[in-house]
Design a protein around this motif. Sequence first.
Motif, PDB file in Angstrom:
ATOM      1  N   LEU A  45       0.868  -1.167   0.000  1.00  0.00           N
ATOM      2  CA  LEU A  45       0.000   0.000   0.000  1.00  0.00           C
ATOM      3  C   LEU A  45       0.908   1.221   0.000  1.00  0.00           C
ATOM      4  CD1 LEU A  45      -2.598   1.687   0.390  1.00  0.00           C
ATOM      5  CD2 LEU A  45      -2.333   1.328   2.854  1.00  0.00           C
ATOM      6  N   VAL A  46       0.778   2.072  -1.013  1.00  0.00           N
ATOM      7  CA  VAL A  46       1.567   3.305  -1.090  1.00  0.00           C
ATOM      8  C   VAL A  46       0.675   4.472  -0.682  1.00  0.00           C
ATOM      9  CG1 VAL A  46       2.962   4.824  -2.543  1.00  0.00           C
ATOM     10  CG2 VAL A  46       2.978   2.341  -2.941  1.00  0.00           C
ATOM     11  N   ILE A  47       1.112   5.216   0.337  1.00  0.00           N
ATOM     12  CA  ILE A  47       0.354   6.353   0.856  1.00  0.00           C
ATOM     13  C   ILE A  47       1.057   7.631   0.418  1.00  0.00           C
ATOM     14  CG2 ILE A  47      -0.499   7.487   2.940  1.00  0.00           C
ATOM     15  CD1 ILE A  47      -0.325   4.736   4.335  1.00  0.00           C
ATOM     16  N   THR A  48       0.332   8.505  -0.277  1.00  0.00           N
ATOM     17  CA  THR A  48       0.923   9.735  -0.787  1.00  0.00           C
ATOM     18  C   THR A  48       0.239  10.958  -0.192  1.00  0.00           C
ATOM     19  OG1 THR A  48      -0.514  10.180  -2.708  1.00  0.00           O
ATOM     20  CG2 THR A  48       1.183   8.503  -2.988  1.00  0.00           C
ATOM     21  N   PHE A  49       0.997  12.033  -0.067  1.00  0.00           N
ATOM     22  CA  PHE A  49       0.465  13.335   0.342  1.00  0.00           C
ATOM     23  C   PHE A  49       0.959  14.373  -0.668  1.00  0.00           C
ATOM     24  CE2 PHE A  49       0.070  11.031   4.271  1.00  0.00           C
ATOM     25  CZ  PHE A  49      -0.985  11.624   4.954  1.00  0.00           C
ATOM     26  N   SER A  50       0.073  15.246  -1.091  1.00  0.00           N
ATOM     27  CA  SER A  50       0.448  16.243  -2.093  1.00  0.00           C
ATOM     28  C   SER A  50       1.269  17.366  -1.472  1.00  0.00           C
ATOM     29  CB  SER A  50      -0.800  16.830  -2.762  1.00  0.00           C
ATOM     30  OG  SER A  50      -1.532  17.623  -1.847  1.00  0.00           O
ATOM     31  N   ASN A  51       2.064  18.019  -2.313  1.00  0.00           N
ATOM     32  CA  ASN A  51       2.857  19.164  -1.862  1.00  0.00           C
ATOM     33  C   ASN A  51       2.057  20.454  -2.027  1.00  0.00           C
ATOM     34  OD1 ASN A  51       3.312  20.234  -4.641  1.00  0.00           O
ATOM     35  ND2 ASN A  51       4.438  18.311  -4.877  1.00  0.00           N
ATOM     36  N   ASN A  78       0.320  -1.239 -10.216  1.00  0.00           N
ATOM     37  CA  ASN A  78      -0.451  -2.393  -9.751  1.00  0.00           C
ATOM     38  C   ASN A  78      -0.287  -2.630  -8.256  1.00  0.00           C
ATOM     39  OD1 ASN A  78      -2.325  -4.440 -10.423  1.00  0.00           O
ATOM     40  ND2 ASN A  78      -0.709  -5.982 -10.424  1.00  0.00           N
ATOM     41  N   VAL A  79      -0.210  -1.543  -7.501  1.00  0.00           N
ATOM     42  CA  VAL A  79      -0.170  -1.629  -6.043  1.00  0.00           C
ATOM     43  C   VAL A  79      -1.426  -0.957  -5.493  1.00  0.00           C
ATOM     44  CG1 VAL A  79       2.344  -1.646  -5.926  1.00  0.00           C
ATOM     45  CG2 VAL A  79       1.123   0.548  -5.880  1.00  0.00           C
ATOM     46  N   ASN A  80      -1.640  -1.072  -4.212  1.00  0.00           N
ATOM     47  CA  ASN A  80      -2.721  -0.342  -3.550  1.00  0.00           C
ATOM     48  C   ASN A  80      -2.250   1.088  -3.325  1.00  0.00           C
ATOM     49  OD1 ASN A  80      -4.427  -2.853  -2.823  1.00  0.00           O
ATOM     50  ND2 ASN A  80      -2.421  -3.320  -1.936  1.00  0.00           N
ATOM     51  N   VAL A  81      -3.158   2.039  -3.399  1.00  0.00           N
ATOM     52  CA  VAL A  81      -2.757   3.432  -3.226  1.00  0.00           C
ATOM     53  C   VAL A  81      -3.810   4.197  -2.436  1.00  0.00           C
ATOM     54  CG1 VAL A  81      -3.686   4.049  -5.503  1.00  0.00           C
ATOM     55  CG2 VAL A  81      -2.041   5.559  -4.400  1.00  0.00           C
ATOM     56  N   GLU A 114       2.677  -4.527   3.855  1.00  0.00           N
ATOM     57  CA  GLU A 114       3.734  -3.536   3.641  1.00  0.00           C
ATOM     58  C   GLU A 114       3.102  -2.203   3.273  1.00  0.00           C
ATOM     59  OE1 GLU A 114       8.052  -3.196   1.405  1.00  0.00           O
ATOM     60  OE2 GLU A 114       6.417  -4.187   0.336  1.00  0.00           O
ATOM     61  N   LYS A 115       3.520  -1.154   3.982  1.00  0.00           N
ATOM     62  CA  LYS A 115       2.998   0.188   3.727  1.00  0.00           C
ATOM     63  C   LYS A 115       4.175   1.116   3.426  1.00  0.00           C
ATOM     64  CE  LYS A 115       0.657  -0.033   7.648  1.00  0.00           C
ATOM     65  NZ  LYS A 115       0.467  -1.474   7.887  1.00  0.00           N
ATOM     66  N   LEU A 116       4.062   1.823   2.314  1.00  0.00           N
ATOM     67  CA  LEU A 116       5.115   2.720   1.852  1.00  0.00           C
ATOM     68  C   LEU A 116       4.586   4.147   1.798  1.00  0.00           C
ATOM     69  CD1 LEU A 116       6.411   0.580  -1.156  1.00  0.00           C
ATOM     70  CD2 LEU A 116       7.095   0.432   1.239  1.00  0.00           C
ATOM     71  N   GLY A 117       5.459   5.130   2.021  1.00  0.00           N
ATOM     72  CA  GLY A 117       5.083   6.530   1.951  1.00  0.00           C
ATOM     73  C   GLY A 117       5.798   7.230   0.813  1.00  0.00           C
TER      74      GLY A 117
END
Length: 345
Positions: A45-51, A78-81, A114-117
């Motif tokens: 799971l990729v977690i994003t925050f905008s600038n 092809n990951v969770n987001v 697995e969680k990615l930032g």
Amino acid sequence: MFKTISGRSIISFGENEDMPLPFMGSGFIDDVYLKYFFHDVNAPLVITFSNAGEITSLDDLQDDNYSPWGFDFVKSYNVNVLSFSAIGKANWYRSAEFHFFIKSLSKQLKVFNEKLGYGGSMGAFAVSAFSNCLGINRQLLMNPISSLSAKLTPWETRFKVAKTFNWKGDFSDGAIAKAQNVIIYDPLFTLDVAHVRRYQSSIKLKLPGVGHSIPKHLQNLGLLKSIFEQFLMNNINIGVFQKAVRSRRYYDDYYKWMLSKQNTHLTLRRAEVLKRHKKLVPKATIDSAQKNISEADINLIRDIALRLANKNNKDALELMLLAQKFRPNGKLINQKVIEYNNRLK
């Protein structure tokens, strides 16, 4: 898992709900917009925050196809987001209501192995500030701002409006993140360097001479995609990165920043050398590129992309974008770039 509650500005979670997959949706919590796509709990799971330069406007909220910064790019792997974006202004994610939501969210995200930032500047602050609560394992931070607390970063002279927000209590310092940090920054930009030094457990990748806005510069240099892929695979190669960023010598924004007042290392002699290189290097590189590719080559790239379109939209788009670089006014090429982009949304 997520359900928008009509007439309210929060997203709620069922305590014992099974997650229907694939699952995609959006909503907002106070002054923060979110969009998510979950399809496989065994995938990262990729977690994003905008600038601050990629905030969500009120008009964006009226568009059903709108995606915040990072969402479509990450989803293509092809990951969770799960993507967050400030609404209306650079709010630095300081809302108490949003903080309460994050604490609730952390329990729901334990299902992912697995969680990615992923984020830059204000977004990198948010990724790192919330990482402990969200259980992020690894994070890719581009020119991160660790905090705007006057107590923690008294030397920070930028972001005057943001400094008036509440920088006490929970989620006010990204440098306490326990995740493994991959940080990309300009070692010549004094203020950004001071923030980077506050982070521990870091792999540091240096992109000298471009200043802030690292995501934009990586994109312009053609390096953003490859570095994100290395990060996703947990296979960062510092040596390869350092060789790749040598291409900034052919990049106009490199010379703009190096000759600007932000470059505190600039001397008269260095300025003379930079101006001389700016006149010679970029022009020679452009001329060489134009000489080494023919109209037939461009047509071949375009036609291969057309044949791939029905089998692999992602590869077709990459090839069509390459053709567009050499024929920016090509009507068919520009039309297909838009078409393939829309297919991947």
